[in-house]
Write a protein that holds these residues in place. Structure first.
Motif, PDB file in Angstrom:
ATOM      1  N   ASP A 142       0.837  -1.199   0.000  1.00 44.29           N
ATOM      2  CA  ASP A 142       0.000   0.000   0.000  1.00 44.29           C
ATOM      3  C   ASP A 142       0.874   1.251   0.000  1.00 44.29           C
ATOM      4  O   ASP A 142       1.678   1.464   0.898  1.00 44.29           O
ATOM      5  N   GLY A 143       0.743   2.026  -1.040  1.00 44.59           N
ATOM      6  CA  GLY A 143       1.497   3.266  -1.164  1.00 44.59           C
ATOM      7  C   GLY A 143       2.947   3.091  -1.603  1.00 44.59           C
ATOM      8  O   GLY A 143       3.688   4.061  -1.682  1.00 44.59           O
ATOM      9  N   ALA A 144       3.359   1.858  -1.898  1.00 40.71           N
ATOM     10  CA  ALA A 144       4.771   1.598  -2.226  1.00 40.71           C
ATOM     11  C   ALA A 144       5.016   1.356  -3.713  1.00 40.71           C
ATOM     12  O   ALA A 144       6.131   1.042  -4.103  1.00 40.71           O
ATOM     13  N   TYR A 145       4.019   1.515  -4.533  1.00 39.74           N
ATOM     14  CA  TYR A 145       4.169   1.200  -5.955  1.00 39.74           C
ATOM     15  C   TYR A 145       4.919   2.270  -6.745  1.00 39.74           C
ATOM     16  O   TYR A 145       5.428   1.996  -7.820  1.00 39.74           O
ATOM     17  N   GLY A 146       4.973   3.453  -6.245  1.00 37.97           N
ATOM     18  CA  GLY A 146       5.595   4.536  -6.999  1.00 37.97           C
ATOM     19  C   GLY A 146       4.625   5.101  -8.019  1.00 37.97           C
ATOM     20  O   GLY A 146       3.448   4.745  -8.070  1.00 37.97           O
ATOM     21  N   ALA A 147       5.141   5.967  -8.866  1.00 39.13           N
ATOM     22  CA  ALA A 147       4.306   6.633  -9.869  1.00 39.13           C
ATOM     23  C   ALA A 147       3.979   5.674 -11.012  1.00 39.13           C
ATOM     24  O   ALA A 147       4.848   4.944 -11.485  1.00 39.13           O
ATOM     25  N   PRO A 148       2.729   5.685 -11.458  1.00 42.42           N
ATOM     26  CA  PRO A 148       2.370   4.849 -12.603  1.00 42.42           C
ATOM     27  C   PRO A 148       2.989   5.379 -13.895  1.00 42.42           C
ATOM     28  O   PRO A 148       3.471   6.522 -13.942  1.00 42.42           O
ATOM     29  N   ILE A 149       2.974   4.573 -14.921  1.00 44.43           N
ATOM     30  CA  ILE A 149       3.525   4.964 -16.228  1.00 44.43           C
ATOM     31  C   ILE A 149       2.792   6.181 -16.784  1.00 44.43           C
ATOM     32  O   ILE A 149       3.395   7.069 -17.362  1.00 44.43           O
ATOM     33  N   HIS A 150       1.485   6.200 -16.620  1.00 41.91           N
ATOM     34  CA  HIS A 150       0.663   7.306 -17.128  1.00 41.91           C
ATOM     35  C   HIS A 150      -0.270   7.732 -15.999  1.00 41.91           C
ATOM     36  O   HIS A 150      -0.891   6.898 -15.353  1.00 41.91           O
ATOM     37  N   ILE A 151      -0.370   9.006 -15.775  1.00 41.73           N
ATOM     38  CA  ILE A 151      -1.291   9.535 -14.770  1.00 41.73           C
ATOM     39  C   ILE A 151      -2.613   9.840 -15.471  1.00 41.73           C
ATOM     40  O   ILE A 151      -2.669  10.649 -16.391  1.00 41.73           O
TER      41      ILE A 151
END
Length: 188
Positions: free
Chosen positions: A143-152
């Motif tokens: 939870d909350g550790a995935y980082g930024a997605p490829i596309h917002i």
């Protein structure tokens, strides 16, 4: 000719999914249904969320593992059955990393845990519990550790994404339940 080709393909798919153990056969069926539905996911995202679907193409990476479940299950039924929820969990983590947690894709951990809880025999309970625990740990630990997605995506697009994934994960959960109830009705 086309009808014959479809029938032949269908017969081969049924034979590939078949197994003497109904629990294993159920996992094989679920794995193939998931694999055959994966190419549709970008279309669902296109229709329901956004024209920006390139991140969804990464969800094809686990497809060979879903397709391999019946082959692995022929050599080791327990390993084959475990491969299904493990691949589903890996696909979920990959998808959450690529599309973001706001997409709601983590809901696919529910059918993964359900598969683990239902399709292992009492003698395999340790494997089942380990898989259910792994699904919970992924949900809580990442939870909350995935980082930024490829596309917002926009807030509206993420709301649509969430609805799409809630419906998809819900329908997969229902399908797993129907497969299990069909199995139980044949045992009665």
């Amino acid at each position: 000719m086309t009808d014959s080709l479809v029938r032949t393909a269908g017969t081969r798919i049924v034979a590939y999914a078949a197994h003497d153990d109904p629990n294993v056969a159920a996992c094989n069926l679920i794995a193939l249904v998931v694999a055959f539905n994966q190419p549709l996911y970008p279309l669902y995202v296109y229709w329901a969320v956004s024209e920006h679907i390139s991140p969804t193409f990464f969800t094809f990476l686990p497809t060979p593992f879903f397709l391999a479940v019946p082959a692995v299950a022929r050599r080791s039924p327990t390993t084959g059955c475990a491969l299904l929820p493990l691949t589903g969990m890996a696909n979920t983590v990959l998808s959450a990393s690529i599309m973001g947690q706001a997409s709601g894709v983590e809901m696919f951990l529910i059918p993964c845990a359900l598969i683990a809880a239902i399709f292992f025999r009492p003698s395999q309970r340790v494997v089942a519990l380990a898989l259910v625990l792994l699904a919970a740990l992924i949900y809580l630990g990442l939870d909350g550790a995935y980082g930024a997605p490829i596309h917002i995506y926009s807030a509206d697009e993420y709301n649509a994404f969430f609805r799409l994934n809630a419906m998809s994960a819900g329908m997969l959960t229902v399908f797993v339940g129907l497969v299990a109830s069909g199995m139980l009705s044949r045992q009665a």
